[in-house]
Design an enzyme around this catalytic site. Structure first.
Site, PDB file in Angstrom:
ATOM      1  N   HIS A  81      32.089  48.304  44.808  1.00 48.83           N
ATOM      2  CA  HIS A  81      32.106  47.236  43.799  1.00 48.83           C
ATOM      3  C   HIS A  81      30.705  46.660  43.597  1.00 48.83           C
ATOM      4  CE1 HIS A  81      32.020  43.743  46.657  1.00 48.83           C
ATOM      5  NE2 HIS A  81      32.732  44.528  47.450  1.00 48.83           N
ATOM      6  N   ASP A  83      30.035  43.462  42.232  1.00 54.05           N
ATOM      7  CA  ASP A  83      29.876  42.009  42.326  1.00 54.05           C
ATOM      8  C   ASP A  83      29.601  41.577  43.755  1.00 54.05           C
ATOM      9  OD1 ASP A  83      32.602  42.750  42.975  1.00 54.05           O
ATOM     10  OD2 ASP A  83      33.120  40.620  42.923  1.00 54.05           O
ATOM     11  N   ASP A 143      27.307  43.614  50.698  1.00 53.91           N
ATOM     12  CA  ASP A 143      28.698  43.708  50.266  1.00 53.91           C
ATOM     13  C   ASP A 143      28.738  43.453  48.759  1.00 53.91           C
ATOM     14  OD1 ASP A 143      31.440  43.676  50.019  1.00 53.91           O
ATOM     15  OD2 ASP A 143      31.718  41.780  51.076  1.00 53.91           O
ATOM     16  N   GLU A 177      35.617  42.551  42.541  1.00 48.19           N
ATOM     17  CA  GLU A 177      36.400  42.820  43.751  1.00 48.19           C
ATOM     18  C   GLU A 177      36.489  41.581  44.626  1.00 48.19           C
ATOM     19  OE1 GLU A 177      37.142  44.009  47.974  1.00 48.19           O
ATOM     20  OE2 GLU A 177      35.419  42.958  47.109  1.00 48.19           O
ATOM     21  N   GLU A 178      35.418  40.816  44.675  1.00 50.41           N
ATOM     22  CA  GLU A 178      35.371  39.662  45.571  1.00 50.41           C
ATOM     23  C   GLU A 178      36.371  38.571  45.173  1.00 50.41           C
ATOM     24  OE1 GLU A 178      34.021  39.617  48.290  1.00 50.41           O
ATOM     25  OE2 GLU A 178      32.272  40.924  48.315  1.00 50.41           O
ATOM     26  N   ASP A 200      32.997  50.154  51.455  1.00 52.58           N
ATOM     27  CA  ASP A 200      32.969  48.698  51.331  1.00 52.58           C
ATOM     28  C   ASP A 200      33.224  48.013  52.666  1.00 52.58           C
ATOM     29  OD1 ASP A 200      32.904  46.181  50.121  1.00 52.58           O
ATOM     30  OD2 ASP A 200      34.993  46.260  49.477  1.00 52.58           O
ATOM     31  N   HIS A 382      28.672  37.809  53.036  1.00 53.44           N
ATOM     32  CA  HIS A 382      28.996  36.577  52.302  1.00 53.44           C
ATOM     33  C   HIS A 382      28.176  35.377  52.761  1.00 53.44           C
ATOM     34  CE1 HIS A 382      33.310  38.043  51.018  1.00 53.44           C
ATOM     35  NE2 HIS A 382      32.368  38.966  50.833  1.00 53.44           N
TER      36      HIS A 382
END
Length: 409
Positions: A81, A83, A143, A177-178, A200, A382
């Site tokens: 992903h 994002d 990520d 995705e997040e 991922d 994150h």
């Protein structure tokens, strides 16, 4: 050819943070900046069937089979992903590569932001490696831009080296995705793979095909405001009632006290005053029966409190989000066996671990594309203390190529 490091450092400079609550697709228009770049790079390296779905911000491409005439192989896909998490800013990311020799890493001396060895004891495993870190002001974006860079590097190497035999390889990059929307508009049929892997995961060697069953729960609490001087036996303070609801949940099933296969109730947001209050939860469990039981517990609490305070005081809405992919992957355990073999071929021992979260692959598995998850090599996702070893990304590129070769044997 550029290296995976070159690609990664370019991709993380592009802000692609998704946004919870947005009604647009994608949730943020800036994700298109990376999507259009990836589509162009895929075209430039000679990939085929390159599609940039501008309406929904997905990128697809294929690497054609180079197997001798008469030899066939399953069509395998790799997905990441684009994002990054809304949790911490992804704007103006300033990565740097540290030749790690042990001890703490000062990310930002001015603000005294330090990646400490005490709080990150796994750093001891990376002495002698090269760690990509932030400047302490943003997340890094490994990520999942590490996954994107690894897939793009794999694609470039396969397209440029005809001596590596492989079947048809499909590539997909998703937005949002997040915030749980990565698979919403994924064109499984058009993608064309029989099986796929999301790239991922976290630490190098992680291999995941079990994830949480997941739901969101919203509790609306309707109170009654009366002057506190004359409130006896009459006032219903919605904020206090919301607290009563939360206190009836099993305290040991708080994320702080759970690990492995243990599920939880997580209070993600609360707001309120006397007349009205609101609680937002996420519910998670790997076990389907325990997951259903958790939803039932919340309903029973709401029913009990409505009986106590009056019907309509508590309005509970539970929405399923995604399911455990294990059921869909187990009939195709060659995906796990071959991934373990691919890791082993480059000197990495694979560790099958349950995902304490979800991936695009969980939903794609139930959309007809069995899709376990591979590591990227990253840590501390994150947040501003995120980092990834360059050597781990190199190993992941090698692993993806090994998977492609194994399916062509």
């Amino acid at each position: 050819m550029s290296t995976v490091l070159d690609k990664f450092l370019r991709y993380v400079k592009i802000d692609t943070q998704s946004q919870d609550g947005a009604t647009t697709v994608p949730s943020t228009d800036k994700q298109r900046n990376l999507a259009s770049l990836l589509a162009q790079e895929l075209n430039d390296m000679g990939a085929q069937d390159v599609v940039y779905d501008k309406a929904h911000c997905y990128v697809y491409a294929t690497i054609p089979s180079n197997l001798p005439e008469g030899k066939t192989a399953p069509v395998i896909g790799f997905i990441s992903h684009m994002d990054t998490s809304p949790a911490v800013s992804g704007e103006n990311v300033n990565p740097r590569v540290v030749a790690y020799e042990g001890g703490d890493i000062v990310l930002n001396a001015e603000k005294n932001i330090v990646l400490t060895e005490k709080e990150n004891p796994e750093l001891a495993h990376f002495v002698g490696k090269h760690l990509i870190v932030t400047d302490g002001n943003t997340l890094l974006g490994a990520d999942d831009k590490a996954g994107v860079a690894e897939i793009m590097t794999m694609a470039e190497q396969l397209l440029n080296d005809p001596t590596i035999e492989h079947g048809k390889i499909c590539i997909g990059f998703t937005p949002d995705e997040e915030i749980g929307r990565g698979a919403n508009y994924f064109d499984v049929k058009g993608f064309g793979a029989q099986f796929a892997y999301t790239v991922d995961g976290g630490e190098l060697g992680e291999l995941e095909y079990e994830n949480f069953n997941a739901a969101s729960a919203n509790v609306q609490v309707n109170g009654l405001s009366i002057h506190p001087g004359s409130a006896k036996n009459a006032m219903l303070n919605a904020s206090l009632l919301a607290m009563e609801f939360h206190q009836m949940l099993p305290v040991e099933q708080n994320p702080r006290y759970t690990e492995g296969y243990e599920g939880f109730f997580h209070l993600s947001e609360m707001k309120g005053h006397v007349e009205q209050a609101e609680l937002d939860y996420i519910i998670r469990d790997h076990d389907a029966a325990k997951y259903e039981q958790k939803k039932q517990v919340m309903q029973e609490i709401a029913d009990y409190l409505n009986h106590k305070y009056g019907e309509g005081t508590f309005v509970l809405t539970i929405s399923d989000s995604y399911r455990n992919m294990k059921e869909m992957v187990q009939p195709h355990m060659h995906l796990i066996d071959n991934a373990k073999k691919a890791f082993a071929q480059c000197g990495v021992e694979a560790q099958t671990v349950p995902i304490r979260g979800g991936t695009d692959g969980a939903r794609l598995s139930y959309m007809g594309l069995p899709c376990p998850n591979l590591s990227t090599g990253g840590h501390n996702f994150h947040g501003r203390f995120e980092y990834i070893p360059v050597e781990a990304m190199d190993k992941m590129v090698e692993t993806l190529i090994n998977i492609s070769k194994i399916y062509a044997e």
